[in-house]
Design a protein around this motif. Structure first.
Motif, PDB file in Angstrom:
ATOM      1  N   GLN A 226       0.831  -1.198   0.000  1.00  0.00           N
ATOM      2  CA  GLN A 226       0.000   0.000   0.000  1.00  0.00           C
ATOM      3  C   GLN A 226       0.871   1.255   0.000  1.00  0.00           C
ATOM      4  OE1 GLN A 226      -3.260  -0.199   2.849  1.00  0.00           O
ATOM      5  NE2 GLN A 226      -3.520   2.007   2.760  1.00  0.00           N
ATOM      6  N   ALA A 227       2.112   1.131   0.495  1.00  0.00           N
ATOM      7  CA  ALA A 227       3.027   2.268   0.451  1.00  0.00           C
ATOM      8  C   ALA A 227       3.247   2.724  -0.989  1.00  0.00           C
ATOM      9  CB  ALA A 227       4.362   1.891   1.090  1.00  0.00           C
ATOM     10  N   LEU A 228       3.321   1.766  -1.909  1.00  0.00           N
ATOM     11  CA  LEU A 228       3.525   2.113  -3.318  1.00  0.00           C
ATOM     12  C   LEU A 228       2.301   2.812  -3.895  1.00  0.00           C
ATOM     13  CD1 LEU A 228       5.253  -1.149  -4.588  1.00  0.00           C
ATOM     14  CD2 LEU A 228       6.304   1.083  -4.311  1.00  0.00           C
ATOM     15  N   THR A 229       1.112   2.264  -3.611  1.00  0.00           N
ATOM     16  CA  THR A 229      -0.090   2.878  -4.174  1.00  0.00           C
ATOM     17  C   THR A 229      -0.338   4.241  -3.535  1.00  0.00           C
ATOM     18  OG1 THR A 229      -1.591   1.843  -2.588  1.00  0.00           O
ATOM     19  CG2 THR A 229      -1.079   0.601  -4.546  1.00  0.00           C
TER      20      THR A 229
ATOM     21  N   SER B  88       2.031   6.299  -2.617  1.00  0.00           N
ATOM     22  CA  SER B  88       2.942   7.216  -3.302  1.00  0.00           C
ATOM     23  C   SER B  88       2.382   7.644  -4.652  1.00  0.00           C
ATOM     24  CB  SER B  88       4.309   6.564  -3.520  1.00  0.00           C
ATOM     25  OG  SER B  88       4.815   6.094  -2.311  1.00  0.00           O
ATOM     26  N   MET B  89       1.795   6.686  -5.385  1.00  0.00           N
ATOM     27  CA  MET B  89       1.200   7.038  -6.665  1.00  0.00           C
ATOM     28  C   MET B  89       0.068   8.041  -6.457  1.00  0.00           C
ATOM     29  SD  MET B  89       2.918   5.411  -8.846  1.00  0.00           S
ATOM     30  CE  MET B  89       2.012   5.542 -10.380  1.00  0.00           C
ATOM     31  N   GLY B  90      -0.643   7.904  -5.333  1.00  0.00           N
ATOM     32  CA  GLY B  90      -1.752   8.797  -5.033  1.00  0.00           C
ATOM     33  C   GLY B  90      -1.314  10.241  -4.871  1.00  0.00           C
ATOM     34  N   PHE B  91      -0.073  10.463  -4.446  1.00  0.00           N
ATOM     35  CA  PHE B  91       0.414  11.836  -4.322  1.00  0.00           C
ATOM     36  C   PHE B  91       0.440  12.529  -5.672  1.00  0.00           C
ATOM     37  CE2 PHE B  91       2.374  10.551  -0.199  1.00  0.00           C
ATOM     38  CZ  PHE B  91       1.672  11.471   0.554  1.00  0.00           C
TER      39      PHE B  91
ATOM     40  N   ALA C 274      -6.682   8.731  -8.802  1.00  0.00           N
ATOM     41  CA  ALA C 274      -7.232   7.743  -9.730  1.00  0.00           C
ATOM     42  C   ALA C 274      -6.137   6.752 -10.135  1.00  0.00           C
ATOM     43  CB  ALA C 274      -7.804   8.431 -10.958  1.00  0.00           C
ATOM     44  N   ALA C 275      -4.930   7.275 -10.393  1.00  0.00           N
ATOM     45  CA  ALA C 275      -3.808   6.402 -10.740  1.00  0.00           C
ATOM     46  C   ALA C 275      -3.453   5.508  -9.562  1.00  0.00           C
ATOM     47  CB  ALA C 275      -2.601   7.231 -11.158  1.00  0.00           C
ATOM     48  N   GLY C 276      -3.518   6.058  -8.348  1.00  0.00           N
ATOM     49  CA  GLY C 276      -3.216   5.287  -7.154  1.00  0.00           C
ATOM     50  C   GLY C 276      -4.193   4.132  -6.977  1.00  0.00           C
ATOM     51  N   VAL C 277      -5.460   4.385  -7.272  1.00  0.00           N
ATOM     52  CA  VAL C 277      -6.480   3.344  -7.120  1.00  0.00           C
ATOM     53  C   VAL C 277      -6.229   2.210  -8.119  1.00  0.00           C
ATOM     54  CG1 VAL C 277      -8.932   2.845  -7.429  1.00  0.00           C
ATOM     55  CG2 VAL C 277      -8.248   4.847  -6.133  1.00  0.00           C
TER      56      VAL C 277
ATOM     57  N   ASN D  22      -7.415   8.255  -1.026  1.00  0.00           N
ATOM     58  CA  ASN D  22      -7.776   9.668  -1.115  1.00  0.00           C
ATOM     59  C   ASN D  22      -7.056  10.528  -0.074  1.00  0.00           C
ATOM     60  OD1 ASN D  22      -9.365  11.783  -2.225  1.00  0.00           O
ATOM     61  ND2 ASN D  22     -10.620  11.705  -0.382  1.00  0.00           N
ATOM     62  N   PHE D  23      -6.492   9.903   0.962  1.00  0.00           N
ATOM     63  CA  PHE D  23      -5.765  10.671   1.965  1.00  0.00           C
ATOM     64  C   PHE D  23      -4.388  11.101   1.475  1.00  0.00           C
ATOM     65  CE2 PHE D  23      -8.693   8.202   4.761  1.00  0.00           C
ATOM     66  CZ  PHE D  23      -9.448   9.287   5.161  1.00  0.00           C
ATOM     67  N   SER D  24      -3.965  10.572   0.319  1.00  0.00           N
ATOM     68  CA  SER D  24      -2.757  11.111  -0.302  1.00  0.00           C
ATOM     69  C   SER D  24      -3.149  12.393  -1.011  1.00  0.00           C
ATOM     70  CB  SER D  24      -2.198  10.132  -1.332  1.00  0.00           C
ATOM     71  OG  SER D  24      -1.702   8.998  -0.708  1.00  0.00           O
ATOM     72  N   LEU D  25      -2.542  13.481  -0.603  1.00  0.00           N
ATOM     73  CA  LEU D  25      -2.839  14.785  -1.187  1.00  0.00           C
ATOM     74  C   LEU D  25      -2.501  14.748  -2.669  1.00  0.00           C
ATOM     75  CD1 LEU D  25      -3.850  17.286   0.218  1.00  0.00           C
ATOM     76  CD2 LEU D  25      -1.512  18.042   0.435  1.00  0.00           C
ATOM     77  N   CYS D  26      -3.506  14.901  -3.530  1.00  0.00           N
ATOM     78  CA  CYS D  26      -3.230  14.721  -4.957  1.00  0.00           C
ATOM     79  C   CYS D  26      -2.843  16.040  -5.598  1.00  0.00           C
ATOM     80  CB  CYS D  26      -4.418  14.104  -5.674  1.00  0.00           C
ATOM     81  SG  CYS D  26      -5.738  15.270  -5.982  1.00  0.00           S
ATOM     82  N   ASN D  27      -2.445  15.908  -6.840  1.00  0.00           N
ATOM     83  CA  ASN D  27      -1.948  17.024  -7.600  1.00  0.00           C
ATOM     84  C   ASN D  27      -2.938  18.176  -7.746  1.00  0.00           C
ATOM     85  OD1 ASN D  27       0.271  17.730  -9.456  1.00  0.00           O
ATOM     86  ND2 ASN D  27      -1.505  17.954 -10.750  1.00  0.00           N
ATOM     87  N   GLY D  28      -4.228  17.854  -7.767  1.00  0.00           N
ATOM     88  CA  GLY D  28      -5.226  18.903  -7.896  1.00  0.00           C
ATOM     89  C   GLY D  28      -5.354  19.726  -6.625  1.00  0.00           C
ATOM     90  N   ARG D  29      -4.868  19.165  -5.499  1.00  0.00           N
ATOM     91  CA  ARG D  29      -5.044  19.843  -4.222  1.00  0.00           C
ATOM     92  C   ARG D  29      -3.785  20.546  -3.746  1.00  0.00           C
ATOM     93  NH1 ARG D  29      -7.542  15.189  -0.682  1.00  0.00           N
ATOM     94  NH2 ARG D  29      -6.650  13.766  -2.205  1.00  0.00           N
ATOM     95  N   TRP D  30      -2.629  20.162  -4.300  1.00  0.00           N
ATOM     96  CA  TRP D  30      -1.386  20.844  -3.908  1.00  0.00           C
ATOM     97  C   TRP D  30      -1.491  22.354  -4.086  1.00  0.00           C
ATOM     98  CZ3 TRP D  30       1.869  18.388  -0.943  1.00  0.00           C
ATOM     99  CH2 TRP D  30       2.124  17.025  -1.120  1.00  0.00           C
ATOM    100  N   PRO D  31      -1.950  22.849  -5.281  1.00  0.00           N
ATOM    101  CA  PRO D  31      -1.969  24.306  -5.472  1.00  0.00           C
ATOM    102  C   PRO D  31      -2.824  25.036  -4.437  1.00  0.00           C
ATOM    103  CG  PRO D  31      -2.325  23.178  -7.559  1.00  0.00           C
ATOM    104  CD  PRO D  31      -2.395  22.146  -6.492  1.00  0.00           C
ATOM    105  N   THR D  32      -3.979  24.465  -4.061  1.00  0.00           N
ATOM    106  CA  THR D  32      -4.822  25.081  -3.035  1.00  0.00           C
ATOM    107  C   THR D  32      -4.046  25.209  -1.734  1.00  0.00           C
ATOM    108  OG1 THR D  32      -6.682  23.921  -4.033  1.00  0.00           O
ATOM    109  CG2 THR D  32      -7.047  24.894  -1.869  1.00  0.00           C
ATOM    110  N   GLN D  33      -3.415  24.099  -1.338  1.00  0.00           N
ATOM    111  CA  GLN D  33      -2.652  24.095  -0.089  1.00  0.00           C
ATOM    112  C   GLN D  33      -1.562  25.159  -0.126  1.00  0.00           C
ATOM    113  OE1 GLN D  33      -3.382  22.313   2.434  1.00  0.00           O
ATOM    114  NE2 GLN D  33      -4.736  20.745   1.630  1.00  0.00           N
TER     115      GLN D  33
END
Lengths: 472, 254
Positions: free
Chosen positions: A179-182, A184-187, A191-194, A214-225
């Motif tokens: 799950q560590a690998l998936t 990381s992909m989620g970051f 969708a790719a992580g799933v 979904n708890f991996s902060l994805c690319n769409g959410r980085w800019p907001t943060q």
């Protein structure tokens, strides 16, 4: 069809299975290994000196060591984020200049030149075009930096080491080490992580990995943060430290996400998804120097452009919707106004406001457009001047101006902190939800994966708001 | 085949590499289907990209490819469909990515199966190689990562290996495009029947199992005279593999 002979064959096999006994599988496997050893003996010659392996082992000893493993992981994450945040600033403002300040007026002039009616012009240029332009200006630069860096690490062979470091924690929570690998992909993209969870054999552990991706902060959410941290967190410390403070806040949120991932993995494996932890072999591949330019090229083409394209496909209709709800009036006020005022008191309970909640409803298709929607709606409600006209998505020249608008809209440090938390803890985007359904083929688990993070987000923001108001 | 060799050049794979046309995702009017199988992280996607001109994502970790990717190339005048399979350590397991690979080799009936192996870890990789050779008799072993093997002072006698396995062996360093022309040529020769494989069959099987397998495969061959892998099916039936039992009932295996 005559199945009789086939039934006979199967019956015979059942009889024979009894005769040869339980050890069949092991005996066969041993036979294969014995054959392999014989063949290798005849054709492979290994010299005694194996320097490369020793170097690999030395690197592994440091990277996967008990004391240095975790700090190194966070350090690498911090460097990647730092490069992304700092490096994306300049191209972002250049793109914003070109697409929003230069091209947008030209398009407007062109539209009025050919006599386009105001509503069509507004719908297409202020709605659809601006949403697209914003997504490109904000998303393209950070992705074009983040994805290649991530791919370089991947090519080098770092990802399996991350899995190795985290394996112990995953085992403790009852989840699968892979799950560590998936995660990381989620970051990069949830969708790719799933999809990547297919590497997990056991259905139980795979479901845990899917639900918690979904708890991996994805690319769409980085800019907001990044934006909110820069405006509000960076502002409470001395200027010299503000950069460090905002990067720290963003990393803090990312780590909090990992924490929530472990907590919910643990909760799931102790309740609805009970079961044994399965063992697995994880190969630590040799370190390979990445082929730099090739990696940069393919990660730009494959990952960056594909994700950008997806964002644009979702942003265009969302832009249209935003323009519509802020320009169609019911009883003298726009639909957006009514939505915001009806959600305002609920938003207050959560330390947020009606604007943010409406923005999240509108932006379900793509997390990327949350911030522009918030800005646009804030201007609409407060009636302050700035940016463009009613219902037009815009990007302000500087972070300061954005901050001014938000403060005028009644934003405080609490609003900012809770927005960052809510951006981490809310439902996955529509693409991810659809992917979860495709992978699990189950409405039940798709609903769990969708609702669990929102419920957690509501609880967490509510608690933070109440405690905050007690303390300050 | 009346492909007469006129000069030394035309027989050489380097010369013929010019005959390679990368067709990308266009898989119409295909003459042969080629499967790319092998352990995780041995470079299947890299070879796939080199042959089709596509840009499947590659990475340095086991488990990167989880779906089947398809592409095509043209060599000589023939068109080949290439299928990149998820990496697997064995064909006996249950995870979804490994099942995709197993099902394709079994039910997809590729004309040629290219088995990728890591030259530095050949013994471990042979576990899968030997299992695949029980299923199909048209295979090529691609001994990849020869550059790393060389760096680690591992030398492999390809001829002996090819003789022992009964299939052609092609050493490559796919990341640097080395050995790819030879690989293409070998694939086409196996596909066209110019090279006949006599694949190794697992020898070190205890006598009681061997007897049972023989008894069972005789019955299977009686019912399906054209089946090439009766022994493998016998292995699976003895293991009680419900997938194979179902496939036998529906006639999917023939």
């Amino acid at each position: 069809m005559n199945n009789k002979p086939i039934e006979n064959i199967i019956e015979l096999s059942n009889d024979l299975r009894w005769q040869i006994g339980d050890e069949f599988h092991d005996n066969l496997a041993e036979g294969i290994y014995a054959d392999a050893a014989e063949i290798v003996k005849g054709s492979v010659h290994t010299a005694q000196q194996q320097k490369q392996f020793r170097l690999d082992a030395k690197i592994d000893k440091i990277i996967t060591s008990k004391t240095l493993g975790f700090p190194l992981m966070f350090l690498i994450l911090a460097v990647v984020l730092w490069l992304t945040i700092i490096g994306a600033n300049y191209p972002s403002s250049m793109l914003a200049n070109l697409l929003l300040d230069t091209l947008h007026p030209i398009l407007k002039n062109l539209a009025s030149g050919i006599g386009m009616p105001w509503w069509l012009d507004g719908f297409l240029i202020d709605g659809v075009y601006l949403a697209l332009a914003w997504v490109i200006a904000v998303m393209l630069p950070p992705m074009a930096i983040f994805f290649p860096l991530f791919t370089l690490l991947e090519d080098f062979g770092y990802l399996p080491r991350v899995a190795f470091n985290l394996d112990y924690l995953f085992k403790k929570t009852g989840a699968h080490g892979k799950q560590a690998l998936t995660m990381s992909m989620g970051f990069g993209c949830n969708a790719a992580g799933v999809v990547a969870t297919r590497i997990i054999d056991s259905p139980r552990e795979r479901l845990i990995a899917i639900i918690t991706n979904n708890f991996s902060l994805c690319n769409g959410r980085w800019p907001t943060q990044i934006l909110i941290a820069t405006i509000f967190i960076g502002a409470v410390v001395p200027t010299s430290l503000s950069g460090l403070a905002s990067v720290g806040a963003v990393i803090g949120i990312a780590i909090l996400g990992i924490f929530f991932m472990f907590i919910s993995s643990w909760a799931l494996s102790k309740t609805v998804l009970k079961g044994e932890v399965s063992t697995f072999n994880l190969e630590l591949p040799p370190y390979r120097p990445p082929r730099f330019w090739k990696t940069i090229y393919t990660s730009l083409i494959d990952r960056t452009l594909i994700v950008l394209w997806r964002a644009m496909v979702f942003a265009a209709p969302a832009g249209a919707v935003i323009w519509l709800i802020s320009n169609i009036n019911i009883a003298d006020q726009s639909i957006a106004y009514w939505m915001i005022s009806s959600l305002d008191s609920f938003g207050f309970l959560l330390g947020l406001n009606g604007v943010i909640l409406v923005a999240y409803i509108v932006a379900i298709p793509a997390n990327e457009i949350v911030i522009p929607t918030i800005l646009m709606l804030t201007v609409l409600v407060t009636g302050i001047t700035g940016g463009e006209g009613t219902g037009v998505m815009f990007e302000l020249e500087s972070v300061n101006e954005t901050g001014d608008i938000l403060r005028a809209g009644g934003w405080t440090l609490l609003t900012a902190v809770n927005l960052m938390l809510f951006s981490l803890l809310h439902n996955p985007c529509s693409t991810t939800i659809y992917t979860i359904y495709k992978e699990t083929k189950s409405v039940k688990w798709t609903s769990v994966a969708t609702l669990l993070p929102v419920i957690m987000g509501l609880i967490v923001t509510f608690l933070v708001a109440q405690i905050w108001r007690l303390v300050f | 085949m009346d492909n007469k060799v006129n000069s030394a050049c035309e027989g050489c794979s380097q010369y013929n590499a010019k005959g390679l046309k990368k067709l990308g995702v266009n898989t119409d009017n295909i003459d042969f289907v080629v499967a790319l199988a092998g352990n995780p992280n041995t470079g299947k996607s890299t070879v796939f990209n080199a042959l089709t001109g596509l840009r499947q994502h590659t990475g340095n970790w086991p488990g990167k490819t989880v779906t089947r990717a398809e592409g095509a190339f043209e060599y000589g005048t023939q068109k080949y469909k290439l299928v990149d399979l998820p990496g697997t350590y064995s064909l006996l397991s249950t995870s979804q990515d490994e099942e995709i690979a197993r099902n394709f080799i079994l039910f997809g009936k590729p004309d040629v199966t290219v088995i990728m192996a890591d030259a530095c870890r050949l013994e471990r990789n042979l576990n899968l190689v030997l299992q695949i050779l029980e299923i199909t008799d048209k295979a090529v072993l691609c001994l990849n990562l020869m550059d790393e093997a060389k760096r680690n002072n591992i030398s492999i006698d390809e001829r002996t290996l090819a003789r022992d396995l009964g299939i052609p062996v092609v050493p490559t360093s796919a990341r640097f495009n080395e050995g790819i022309p030879e690989l293409i040529k070998t694939i086409s020769e196996v596909a066209n029947g110019n090279i006949i494989c006599k694949p190794h069959r697992i020898k070190n099987v205890p006598e009681n199992i061997n007897k049972a397998v023989k008894k069972l495969s005789v019955e299977i061959e009686k019912e399906f005279p054209t089946i090439p892998n009766s022994r493998w099916i016998a292995f699976r039936l003895l293991e009680g593999d419900t997938h194979i039992i179902d496939a036998l009932k529906t006639g999917e295996l023939i």
